[in-house]
Design a protein around this motif. Structure first.
Motif, PDB file in Angstrom:
ATOM      1  N   LEU A   5       0.818  -1.219   0.000  1.00 12.44           N
ATOM      2  CA  LEU A   5       0.000   0.000   0.000  1.00 12.44           C
ATOM      3  C   LEU A   5       0.851   1.269   0.000  1.00 12.44           C
ATOM      4  O   LEU A   5       0.311   2.377  -0.055  1.00 12.44           O
ATOM      5  CB  LEU A   5      -0.930   0.007   1.221  1.00 12.44           C
ATOM      6  CG  LEU A   5      -2.066  -1.030   1.213  1.00 12.44           C
ATOM      7  CD1 LEU A   5      -2.733  -1.091   2.576  1.00 12.44           C
ATOM      8  CD2 LEU A   5      -3.095  -0.729   0.127  1.00 12.44           C
ATOM      9  N   THR A   6       2.188   1.103   0.069  1.00 14.65           N
ATOM     10  CA  THR A   6       3.155   2.214   0.135  1.00 14.65           C
ATOM     11  C   THR A   6       2.874   3.148   1.297  1.00 14.65           C
ATOM     12  O   THR A   6       2.997   4.370   1.189  1.00 14.65           O
ATOM     13  CB  THR A   6       3.210   3.000  -1.195  1.00 14.65           C
ATOM     14  OG1 THR A   6       1.957   3.644  -1.433  1.00 14.65           O
ATOM     15  CG2 THR A   6       3.583   2.110  -2.375  1.00 14.65           C
ATOM     16  N   LEU A   7       2.518   2.542   2.458  1.00 18.54           N
ATOM     17  CA  LEU A   7       2.292   3.310   3.672  1.00 18.54           C
ATOM     18  C   LEU A   7       3.566   3.316   4.512  1.00 18.54           C
ATOM     19  O   LEU A   7       4.412   2.421   4.402  1.00 18.54           O
ATOM     20  CB  LEU A   7       1.145   2.704   4.478  1.00 18.54           C
ATOM     21  CG  LEU A   7      -0.234   2.693   3.802  1.00 18.54           C
ATOM     22  CD1 LEU A   7      -1.224   1.915   4.662  1.00 18.54           C
ATOM     23  CD2 LEU A   7      -0.737   4.097   3.541  1.00 18.54           C
ATOM     24  N   ALA A   8       3.695   4.289   5.356  1.00 18.94           N
ATOM     25  CA  ALA A   8       4.870   4.377   6.238  1.00 18.94           C
ATOM     26  C   ALA A   8       4.818   3.269   7.280  1.00 18.94           C
ATOM     27  O   ALA A   8       3.775   2.654   7.508  1.00 18.94           O
ATOM     28  CB  ALA A   8       4.896   5.742   6.925  1.00 18.94           C
ATOM     29  N   GLY A   9       5.929   3.020   7.940  1.00 19.08           N
ATOM     30  CA  GLY A   9       5.992   2.020   8.996  1.00 19.08           C
ATOM     31  C   GLY A   9       6.547   0.708   8.509  1.00 19.08           C
ATOM     32  O   GLY A   9       7.228   0.636   7.473  1.00 19.08           O
ATOM     33  N   ASP A  10       6.288  -0.354   9.271  1.00 22.61           N
ATOM     34  CA  ASP A  10       6.801  -1.679   8.958  1.00 22.61           C
ATOM     35  C   ASP A  10       6.235  -2.153   7.629  1.00 22.61           C
ATOM     36  O   ASP A  10       5.041  -2.432   7.506  1.00 22.61           O
ATOM     37  CB  ASP A  10       6.404  -2.640  10.086  1.00 22.61           C
ATOM     38  CG  ASP A  10       6.950  -4.042   9.883  1.00 22.61           C
ATOM     39  OD1 ASP A  10       7.576  -4.307   8.841  1.00 22.61           O
ATOM     40  OD2 ASP A  10       6.745  -4.873  10.785  1.00 22.61           O
ATOM     41  N   GLN A  11       7.095  -2.264   6.640  1.00 19.17           N
ATOM     42  CA  GLN A  11       6.634  -2.600   5.291  1.00 19.17           C
ATOM     43  C   GLN A  11       6.111  -4.031   5.171  1.00 19.17           C
ATOM     44  O   GLN A  11       5.376  -4.342   4.246  1.00 19.17           O
ATOM     45  CB  GLN A  11       7.771  -2.386   4.291  1.00 19.17           C
ATOM     46  CG  GLN A  11       8.243  -0.937   4.220  1.00 19.17           C
ATOM     47  CD  GLN A  11       7.142  -0.024   3.685  1.00 19.17           C
ATOM     48  OE1 GLN A  11       6.873  -0.001   2.489  1.00 19.17           O
ATOM     49  NE2 GLN A  11       6.498   0.721   4.565  1.00 19.17           N
TER      50      GLN A  11
END
Length: 490
Positions: free
Chosen positions: A105-111
């Motif tokens: 989802l290309t969100l920040a945090g633990d990929q």
């Protein structure tokens, strides 16, 4: 609700607050940040450019999860997030799976952290509904479009014996619709199939809890109560002393809960009477049906008829007769009640009343051989009361006449009433008992409680082979239809 509709409410002296409480207004056109997310939702839901949809999902996720947490329009934000993910999972894109990662989802945090899109959808719509409960109607179609597919697949797997997979999907469906009695019913069925008694009871308890508050789940809740009651009652017979009484009490409560939802429920009342007798309470059926017997007008004829069937199953014929008679006072032409009442008279040695009831029965159901067999039984019962030779012979002649008629009737017709609000519906089975193919026409008059004809219907039953039967349905529209009578032509 439109602005015009809101103005009309105000004109009717409703306050602005009450108008808002009744309306679901979800603004997705402001602030500007949400306009882009709304456009992504439109593109994801479109039927073209499948290859671009993953990018739209990712872009919408970043906007709605990382850029708009401080916006005033949180309702629009959460509504769009639930809509985006629902449309994505419905898109049939090969990458559209309910379990993904923050990296995808290309969100920040633990990929590598997993993201369950079902949970995201449910959480987003929960927030919308908490802000305005009236918005359930706006979020429900999105929830149910995914829930329905999961539920149907779970049901197919259960029917196919794939128990583990069925339960997995049923529980996944509950993520989207936590109040689903159907999903819990599937889980109960799986637990039963695995001989997991405690799991079975726990799942049925959820069916009961949710079904009592949901008109669509009420029948499942009633069935669950009945099943638990029967199991506990059967278990009690293998126990003794205090343990037996405790189990019987549990069964009794289930049957009482059932009857609170369905007054007069025949099988449940019969089972309740059995539970009471095991506890030494001989009041039996009369105690259970005291309200119906003493104040029958508080109940519908259908409830009285159902209760009559239950008491017949419990061999309480005198009570059954009173219930059928009370129901027939307000619906005197209901075929099944007339047939059951005649049987109850026969079983309680009331032959004279049986004959008059059978005359009413044949008037509405003239081509059913079962009625003439019952008529033969009535004359047999009358004959037992006669001692004068001429009277004995007359009753024997009548017995033989109706017995022969039941056996030689060239066509046997059976109509089954289908309860339908605002309509009259009967399923008709025509059995050709002759030695050659025949065609028939069934003419049905649908009646109100006073016997007046509300509507008429007919059905052609063509080319019924010898010794075979065909089924058709006759359906008409009309209010107040509670019974029928028919005639048969050829």
């Amino acid at each position: 609700m439109t602005t015009r509709a809101l103005l009309m409410l105000v004109a009717l002296s409703l306050s602005a607050e009450s108008a808002w409480a009744q309306a679901c207004v979800i603004e997705t056109g402001k602030p500007a940040l949400l306009v882009g997310a709304r456009r992504y939702a439109t593109l994801i839901g479109g039927g073209e450019r499948q290859g671009e949809k993953p990018g739209h999902v990712r872009a919408a996720s970043r906007v709605l999860l990382e850029q708009s947490d401080k916006l005033e329009n949180q309702m629009g934000r959460w509504y769009l997030l639930g809509k985006v993910y629902t449309l994505w999972l419905r898109s049939e894109h090969p990458e559209a799976t309910p379990i993904t990662t923050r990296g995808w989802l290309t969100l920040a945090g633990d990929q590598k952290a997993e993201v369950d899109l079902y949970e995201q959808i449910a959480s987003a719509f929960d927030k919308v509904e908490a802000m305005n409960p009236a918005c359930v109607d706006s979020t429900r179609p999105y929830r149910m479009s995914l829930y329905g597919a999961l539920y149907n697949e779970a049901l197919e797997l259960r029917n196919g014996g794939q128990l583990d997979s069925a339960e997995f999907l049923a529980r996944r469906a509950l993520v989207l619709n936590a109040k689903s009695t159907g999903s819990w019913n599937i889980i109960a069925s799986v637990r039963d199939g695995k001989k997991d008694r405690e799991g079975y009871f726990a799942a049925l308890a959820k069916v009961i809890e949710l079904g009592k508050a949901d008109p669509d789940g009420l029948e499942l809740a009633k069935t669950a109560m009945f099943n638990i009651g029967v199991i506990k009652l059967n278990e009690a017979t293998a126990l003794e002393g205090a343990a037996q009484m405790a189990r019987v009490k549990e069964a009794e409560q289930m049957f009482r809960d059932y009857l609170a939802l369905a007054p007069g429920g025949g099988e449940a009342a019969t089972a309740l009477a059995r539970a009471l007798r095991l506890q030494g309470d001989e009041s039996g059926m009369e105690g259970i049906y005291s309200s119906m017997l003493n104040e029958p007008t508080k109940y519908t004829p259908a409830q009285l008829f159902e209760a009559g069937v239950g008491t017949m199953q419990g061999e309480e014929y005198a009570i059954a007769i009173r219930l059928f008679e009370s129901g027939l006072e307000r619906n005197p032409y209901f075929r099944d009640a007339l047939f059951n009442l005649a049987n109850a008279y026969f079983l309680s040695d009331s032959a004279a009343k049986m004959l008059s009831t059978l005359q009413r029965l044949v008037a509405v159901d003239p081509s059913n051989s079962d009625n003439f067999r019952l008529m033969a039984g009535a004359w047999q019962a009358v004959g037992k009361t006669k001692t004068v030779p001429a009277e004995v012979k007359a009753t024997q002649d009548s017995l033989l006449f109706y017995l022969e008629k039941s056996q030689t009737l060239p066509v046997h017709v059976k109509l089954s009433w289908v309860p339908t609000r605002g309509a009259g519906v009967v399923d008709v089975v025509v059995e050709n008992r002759s030695d050659a193919p025949k065609s028939y026409e069934v003419n049905v008059e649908f009646l109100d409680a006073k016997g007046a004809v509300v509507a008429t219907g007919k059905a052609a039953v063509a080319d019924v082979a010898a010794k075979f039967a065909k089924q058709v349905r006759v359906e008409v529209k009309g209010d107040g239809i509670v019974a029928y009578r028919y005639s048969l032509g050829s």
